[in-house]
Design an enzyme around this catalytic site. Structure first.
Site, PDB file in Angstrom:
ATOM      1  N   GLU A 136       0.848  -1.197   0.000  1.00  0.00           N
ATOM      2  CA  GLU A 136       0.000   0.000   0.000  1.00  0.00           C
ATOM      3  C   GLU A 136       0.882   1.244   0.000  1.00  0.00           C
ATOM      4  O   GLU A 136       2.041   1.183   0.437  1.00  0.00           O
ATOM      5  CB  GLU A 136      -0.895   0.005   1.244  1.00  0.00           C
ATOM      6  CG  GLU A 136      -0.114   0.227   2.528  1.00  0.00           C
ATOM      7  CD  GLU A 136      -0.848  -0.221   3.791  1.00  0.00           C
ATOM      8  OE1 GLU A 136      -1.172  -1.423   3.888  1.00  0.00           O
ATOM      9  OE2 GLU A 136      -1.062   0.629   4.657  1.00  0.00           O
ATOM     10  N   LYS A 138       2.820   4.570   0.983  1.00  0.00           N
ATOM     11  CA  LYS A 138       3.270   5.176   2.237  1.00  0.00           C
ATOM     12  C   LYS A 138       2.924   6.663   2.131  1.00  0.00           C
ATOM     13  O   LYS A 138       3.499   7.393   1.325  1.00  0.00           O
ATOM     14  CB  LYS A 138       4.775   4.974   2.412  1.00  0.00           C
ATOM     15  CG  LYS A 138       5.296   5.503   3.726  1.00  0.00           C
ATOM     16  CD  LYS A 138       6.740   5.044   3.944  1.00  0.00           C
ATOM     17  CE  LYS A 138       7.235   5.343   5.341  1.00  0.00           C
ATOM     18  NZ  LYS A 138       7.288   6.754   5.666  1.00  0.00           N
ATOM     19  N   ASP A 140       2.670  10.508   2.867  1.00  0.00           N
ATOM     20  CA  ASP A 140       3.595  11.474   3.461  1.00  0.00           C
ATOM     21  C   ASP A 140       2.824  12.510   4.280  1.00  0.00           C
ATOM     22  O   ASP A 140       2.568  13.617   3.838  1.00  0.00           O
ATOM     23  CB  ASP A 140       4.394  12.158   2.338  1.00  0.00           C
ATOM     24  CG  ASP A 140       5.657  12.801   2.871  1.00  0.00           C
ATOM     25  OD1 ASP A 140       5.973  12.600   4.061  1.00  0.00           O
ATOM     26  OD2 ASP A 140       6.316  13.511   2.104  1.00  0.00           O
ATOM     27  N   TYR A 247      -4.824   2.760   8.468  1.00  0.00           N
ATOM     28  CA  TYR A 247      -4.049   1.624   7.948  1.00  0.00           C
ATOM     29  C   TYR A 247      -3.452   0.721   9.029  1.00  0.00           C
ATOM     30  O   TYR A 247      -2.798  -0.262   8.725  1.00  0.00           O
ATOM     31  CB  TYR A 247      -2.940   2.107   7.006  1.00  0.00           C
ATOM     32  CG  TYR A 247      -1.987   3.132   7.617  1.00  0.00           C
ATOM     33  CD1 TYR A 247      -1.190   2.807   8.718  1.00  0.00           C
ATOM     34  CD2 TYR A 247      -1.890   4.414   7.096  1.00  0.00           C
ATOM     35  CE1 TYR A 247      -0.340   3.745   9.277  1.00  0.00           C
ATOM     36  CE2 TYR A 247      -1.030   5.357   7.652  1.00  0.00           C
ATOM     37  CZ  TYR A 247      -0.261   5.005   8.747  1.00  0.00           C
ATOM     38  OH  TYR A 247       0.581   5.921   9.310  1.00  0.00           O
ATOM     39  N   LYS A 335      11.099   2.745  -0.178  1.00  0.00           N
ATOM     40  CA  LYS A 335      11.063   4.186  -0.475  1.00  0.00           C
ATOM     41  C   LYS A 335      11.281   4.464  -1.968  1.00  0.00           C
ATOM     42  O   LYS A 335      12.037   3.750  -2.634  1.00  0.00           O
ATOM     43  CB  LYS A 335      12.156   4.907   0.333  1.00  0.00           C
ATOM     44  CG  LYS A 335      12.063   4.710   1.835  1.00  0.00           C
ATOM     45  CD  LYS A 335      10.846   5.362   2.445  1.00  0.00           C
ATOM     46  CE  LYS A 335      11.030   6.842   2.634  1.00  0.00           C
ATOM     47  NZ  LYS A 335      11.749   7.215   3.838  1.00  0.00           N
ATOM     48  N   CYS A 440      16.188  49.291  -7.409  1.00  0.00           N
ATOM     49  CA  CYS A 440      15.399  48.455  -8.310  1.00  0.00           C
ATOM     50  C   CYS A 440      16.127  48.288  -9.643  1.00  0.00           C
ATOM     51  O   CYS A 440      16.511  49.290 -10.263  1.00  0.00           O
ATOM     52  CB  CYS A 440      14.039  49.109  -8.511  1.00  0.00           C
ATOM     53  SG  CYS A 440      13.082  48.337  -9.807  1.00  0.00           S
ATOM     54  N   CYS A 443      14.089  50.345 -12.472  1.00  0.00           N
ATOM     55  CA  CYS A 443      13.902  51.799 -12.556  1.00  0.00           C
ATOM     56  C   CYS A 443      14.923  52.577 -11.741  1.00  0.00           C
ATOM     57  O   CYS A 443      14.940  53.805 -11.799  1.00  0.00           O
ATOM     58  CB  CYS A 443      12.494  52.184 -12.125  1.00  0.00           C
ATOM     59  SG  CYS A 443      12.203  52.010 -10.367  1.00  0.00           S
ATOM     60  N   CYS A 464      10.653  47.736  -4.494  1.00  0.00           N
ATOM     61  CA  CYS A 464      10.990  48.950  -5.224  1.00  0.00           C
ATOM     62  C   CYS A 464      10.030  50.052  -4.786  1.00  0.00           C
ATOM     63  O   CYS A 464       8.822  49.822  -4.683  1.00  0.00           O
ATOM     64  CB  CYS A 464      10.834  48.668  -6.717  1.00  0.00           C
ATOM     65  SG  CYS A 464      10.655  50.135  -7.717  1.00  0.00           S
ATOM     66  N   CYS A 470       8.073  52.976 -12.150  1.00  0.00           N
ATOM     67  CA  CYS A 470       8.869  51.767 -12.382  1.00  0.00           C
ATOM     68  C   CYS A 470       8.258  50.977 -13.540  1.00  0.00           C
ATOM     69  O   CYS A 470       7.130  50.497 -13.448  1.00  0.00           O
ATOM     70  CB  CYS A 470       8.910  50.909 -11.127  1.00  0.00           C
ATOM     71  SG  CYS A 470       9.760  49.349 -11.405  1.00  0.00           S
TER      72      CYS A 470
HETATM   73  S1  IVH Z   1       2.316   1.133   9.052  1.00  0.00           S
HETATM   74  C1  IVH Z   1       4.056  -0.650  12.865  1.00  0.00           C
HETATM   75  N1  IVH Z   1       1.385   2.077   6.808  1.00  0.00           N
HETATM   76  O1  IVH Z   1       5.299   5.779   8.050  1.00  0.00           O
HETATM   77  C2  IVH Z   1       3.994   0.087  11.613  1.00  0.00           C
HETATM   78  N2  IVH Z   1       2.797   3.474   8.097  1.00  0.00           N
HETATM   79  O2  IVH Z   1       8.046   5.062   8.864  1.00  0.00           O
HETATM   80  C3  IVH Z   1       2.950   1.112  11.589  1.00  0.00           C
HETATM   81  N3  IVH Z   1       3.110   5.714   7.139  1.00  0.00           N
HETATM   82  O3  IVH Z   1       4.978   6.490  11.462  1.00  0.00           O
HETATM   83  C4  IVH Z   1       2.986   1.957  10.406  1.00  0.00           C
HETATM   84  N4  IVH Z   1       1.853   5.421   5.379  1.00  0.00           N
HETATM   85  O4  IVH Z   1       3.434   7.735   9.847  1.00  0.00           O
HETATM   86  C5  IVH Z   1       2.158   2.325   7.879  1.00  0.00           C
HETATM   87  N5  IVH Z   1       0.441   2.817   4.824  1.00  0.00           N
HETATM   88  C6  IVH Z   1       1.198   3.035   5.886  1.00  0.00           C
HETATM   89  C7  IVH Z   1       1.843   4.274   6.077  1.00  0.00           C
HETATM   90  C8  IVH Z   1       2.645   4.446   7.197  1.00  0.00           C
HETATM   91  C9  IVH Z   1       2.617   6.267   6.035  1.00  0.00           C
HETATM   92  C10 IVH Z   1       4.041   6.369   8.062  1.00  0.00           C
HETATM   93  C11 IVH Z   1       3.590   6.376   9.502  1.00  0.00           C
HETATM   94  C12 IVH Z   1       4.735   5.781  10.263  1.00  0.00           C
HETATM   95  C13 IVH Z   1       5.869   5.921   9.324  1.00  0.00           C
HETATM   96  C14 IVH Z   1       6.885   4.840   9.581  1.00  0.00           C
END
Ligand code: IVH
Length: 722
Positions: A136, A138, A140, A247, A335, A440, A443, A464, A470
């Site tokens: 799934e 990750k 941000d 999640y 990552k 500036c 001018c 300016c 100008c």
């Molecule tokens: S699982 C025990 N699933 O990533 C593990 N984390 O580097 C629990 N994060 O602190 C986390 N998307 O803030 C999980 N689909 C996802 C995520 C996720 C983002 C973040 C989360 C966590 C950090 C860990």
């Protein structure tokens, strides 16, 4: 008693020198309350209700009384407290189950190793069948733990150090993806965990709003989400468009599924949003397929992700695998490669904007970063070049940028490229610190950094002072005037503005509308100019003539008033309805003790920085002269009236306060306005109705004091029949 006039005067009207000790004590306490309330409106709600001058007068009176009666100075009075920054911050919450982090994988091989490790640990040989693993995105953002007891949300805590987080319950309750009550049969104790984030579109809108109101902008959606969730005032969080994906989980009095994917599906049934891209896979190849698929789709997602998380699906296997230090052995984050690259800073160019701001732009040796060729990067302002960020914090470890430097460029999603680091080893020996111009470049007028009288802080932007003389400001203003969301004159773009300005044909907006008439009398006709002909000249004049009548909000936006972007222009057009009403009100608002000023500040969404910019603009004689000339040729249309026939709230002034659960603030506002109501940010005698959700504070109290009708959010829906 105070001489002959004492009986008829209220204490607040008695001169400081005439106050008795008792009166002084009462007055200090009143002033403390009043100043604290104005501080709160200014600092926490970004919605002051009095002018700086009136505010300063309150403080002056307070100091003068304190000077005369030093023994009466209040320990927590305004002279002791600075602003309204609360001292305590958030309460702490200890996580019953720690919130862990994830180990990282950086390439396909690392993922194979992960699956191999898991199999070996479990002695899970291929004969035992497939090892199911979920994949799934990750997200941000920032993680949040939500505790429900008997299905009711009891608290929300940030991750903190993983063991103890911050109590952000009131703020979490304002996020519409976070249910207050879970749907269906749920275990007695449920802790759902997931990510709070901000979508790209919402992030851009928020930054535009912040900028228009003179506030700071956030560097990226993650910062915006974190900054919004960690507001001490939940009403501010409520106005920020935060979202949440569920999640993971912490404490559960009963675990109602045997798999990770099963649990997440249950979260959805309980009322949470779950990420639709989650897949259950049975081989490493499948996992990598999902990873590369998500990586390809990344730019099309409307939120930031920084990788893909893999989790062993069976919960009994997760249990057996357990943890190593702070990360589970059953999960890993794969990552995405950072979208970074090194290139050379060839030059720093200074652009002058329509408000006179001198903006430095990095001219880079073109380089491909994340699939896009980058040759420019914003440098924001002169402090940024020196290595000083928005809050005076060092950026790039405080390293200053010099022409010739080898710099590291980063692109994150759609965000404009940034210079995140400098390789000092590669700095040419003769590279000199950048000398930011103090005149500036367009001018030659002085360029200055203004000091904000109120905060005492020097503006980060150098401007300016040339104003209309100008050429850069004048042409940028014209370009703004004809731009798409302003007058939108077809065939009249940047190129035409520059050329007509250079030849003295169009020096100010009104000149656009006399162009045809002057052309008829001219010996050097437009149709004879290079690149023009009969037809194209005719088309341009037609396009100009078509815009002799424009919508009011376009007209206001086109004026290029500082802090008045498209959104604010619409708010103003809607609030005042017609140009003449708006114009008269802006003149009248010059008196900051008068009603017009209060009305302007009462418009929901218009902060006092915007209000001041408006008043300033209309006070300038040369702006009024230009407007007079323009209005000789153009008529702004009246703003569209909303059809609110039969609406029970038509014409009423409504205030929404506290957290709303069935709609966001923006939705509430749009709905009320659709029904013909005016939405205001503060409660006053003019308020007709207050809709108060949980957590409503001073506005609710004020409404009660003023005996204004207060209803709940459900009451609102009953009233409007929605
Ligand atoms: S699982 C025990 N699933 O990533 C593990 N984390 O580097 C629990 N994060 O602190 C986390 N998307 O803030 C999980 N689909 C996802 C995520 C996720 C983002 C973040 C989360 C966590 C950090 C860990």
């Amino acid at each position: 008693m105070n001489g002959t006039t004492g009986e008829s005067l209220e204490i607040k009207d008695i001169a400081v020198d005439d106050l008795s000790a008792d009166q002084a004590q009462a007055e200090l306490s009143r002033l403390a309350g009043e100043i604290a309330e104005h501080d709160r409106r200014y600092h926490q709600e970004d919605a002051p209700t009095i002018s700086d001058a009136v505010y300063d007068a309150l403080r002056k009176r307070n100091s003068a009384i304190e000077g005369r009666f030093p023994d009466l100075v209040l320990a927590d009075g305004p002279s002791v407290q600075v602003g309204a920054a609360p001292a305590s911050g958030f309460g702490k919450i200890a996580h019953t189950v720690p919130m862990l982090s994830l180990d990282n994988a950086f390439n396909d091989e690392d993922v194979q190793d992960f699956v191999g490790r898991v199999r070996r640990f479990l002695k899970f040989d291929p004969l035992m069948g497939a090892l199911a693993v979920t994949a799934e995105p990750k997200i941000d953002g920032l993680s949040l733990s939500l505790r429900y007891e008997q299905g009711e949300l009891v608290y929300a805590a940030t991750r903190g150090d993983g063991t103890t987080g911050e109590n952000v319950t009131a703020n979490a309750r304002t996020i519409k993806d976070i249910p207050e009550r879970l749907i269906g049969e749920v275990p007695e104790v449920v802790e759902v965990r997931g990510e709070v984030y901000m979508a790209h579109k919402d992030f851009e809108d928020l930054n535009k709003r912040m900028e228009a109101n003179g506030g700071k902008v956030f560097a990226n959606p993650r910062n915006a989400a974190a900054g919004s969730l960690r507001q001490l005032k939940s009403e501010i969080t409520a106005s920020r468009p935060l979202r949440f994906f569920a999640y993971a989980w912490g404490e559960m009095s009963a675990v109602p599924s045997e798999t990770q994917s099963g649990m997440v599906e249950l979260f959805e049934a309980w009322g949470f949003r779950i990420n639709p891209l989650m897949k259950r896979c049975e081989t490493v190849e499948e996992l990598l397929g999902v990873y590369h698929g998500i990586e390809e789709d990344r730019a099309r997602l409307d939120y930031d992700i920084d990788g893909v998380v893999y989790k062993v699906d069976r919960l009994d296997l997760q249990e057996r695998l357990g943890f190593v230090s702070r990360s589970p052995r059953w999960a890993i984050a794969h990552k995405f490669p950072a979208e970074q690259a090194y290139t050379v800073l060839n030059d720093i160019e200074i652009q002058v904007g329509r408000t006179g701001a001198l903006t430095p732009v990095a001219k880079l040796e073109p380089i491909t970063v994340g699939g896009v060729v980058v040759s420019n990067a914003t440098l924001h302002n002169e402090d940024y070049i020196k290595g000083i960020g928005q809050d005076g914090e060092p950026i790039r470890d405080g390293k200053d940028l010099r022409v010739g430097d080898t710099v590291k460029i980063q692109r994150a999603g759609d965000v404009i490229p940034q210079i995140v680091d400098i390789d000092l080893d590669k700095r040419p020996a003769d590279a000199k610190p950048f000398d930011f111009p103090t005149v500036c470049p367009a001018c030659g007028s002085h360029a200055v950094r203004e000091k904000n009288e109120k905060t005492g802080r020097v503006d980060a932007v150098r401007r300016c002072t040339g104003g209309l003389i100008c050429p850069a400001q004048a042409t940028e203003k014209l370009k703004h005037f004809v731009s798409r969301n302003a007058f939108d004159i077809e065939g009249f773009g940047d190129k035409q503005v520059d050329a007509f300005y250079k030849d003295g044909l169009v020096m100010a907006p009104a000149d656009i509308f006399t162009l045809e008439e002057r052309d008829a009398r001219s010996l050097t006709k437009l149709r004879n100019r290079e690149g023009w002909g009969d037809q194209s000249a005719r088309n341009l004049f037609d396009a100009i003539n078509q815009r002799r009548s424009v919508e009011l909000h376009r007209f206001i936006f086109a004026l290029g008033i500082r802090h008045v972007g498209e959104g604010n222009a619409k708010l103003l057009a809607r609030a005042y309805g017609s140009w003449s009403v708006f114009y008269d009100a802006m003149q009248a608002a010059h008196d900051e003790t008068g009603e017009a000023w209060t009305d302007l500040n009462d418009i929901d969404g218009i902060g006092h920085i915007v209000a001041e910019a408006l008043v300033e603009f209309f006070a300038e004689t040369h702006n009024r002269d230009q407007l007079d000339a323009l209005l000789g040729a153009v008529s702004p249309q009246d703003a569209e009236k909303v059809d609110a026939s039969g609406s029970p709230v038509a014409g009423k002034t409504v205030v929404f306060t506290g957290s709303l659960e069935r709609m966001t603030r923006d939705e509430a506002k749009a709905m009320a306005e659709r029904l013909g109501a005016k939405v205001s940010g503060s409660v006053s005698k003019k308020t007709d109705l207050v809709v108060a959700g949980p957590g409503a504070g001073s506005k609710l109290k004020k409404a009660q004091d003023l005996e204004i009708e207060v209803i709940s959010e459900d009451g609102w829906f009953d009233l409007v029949g929605a």
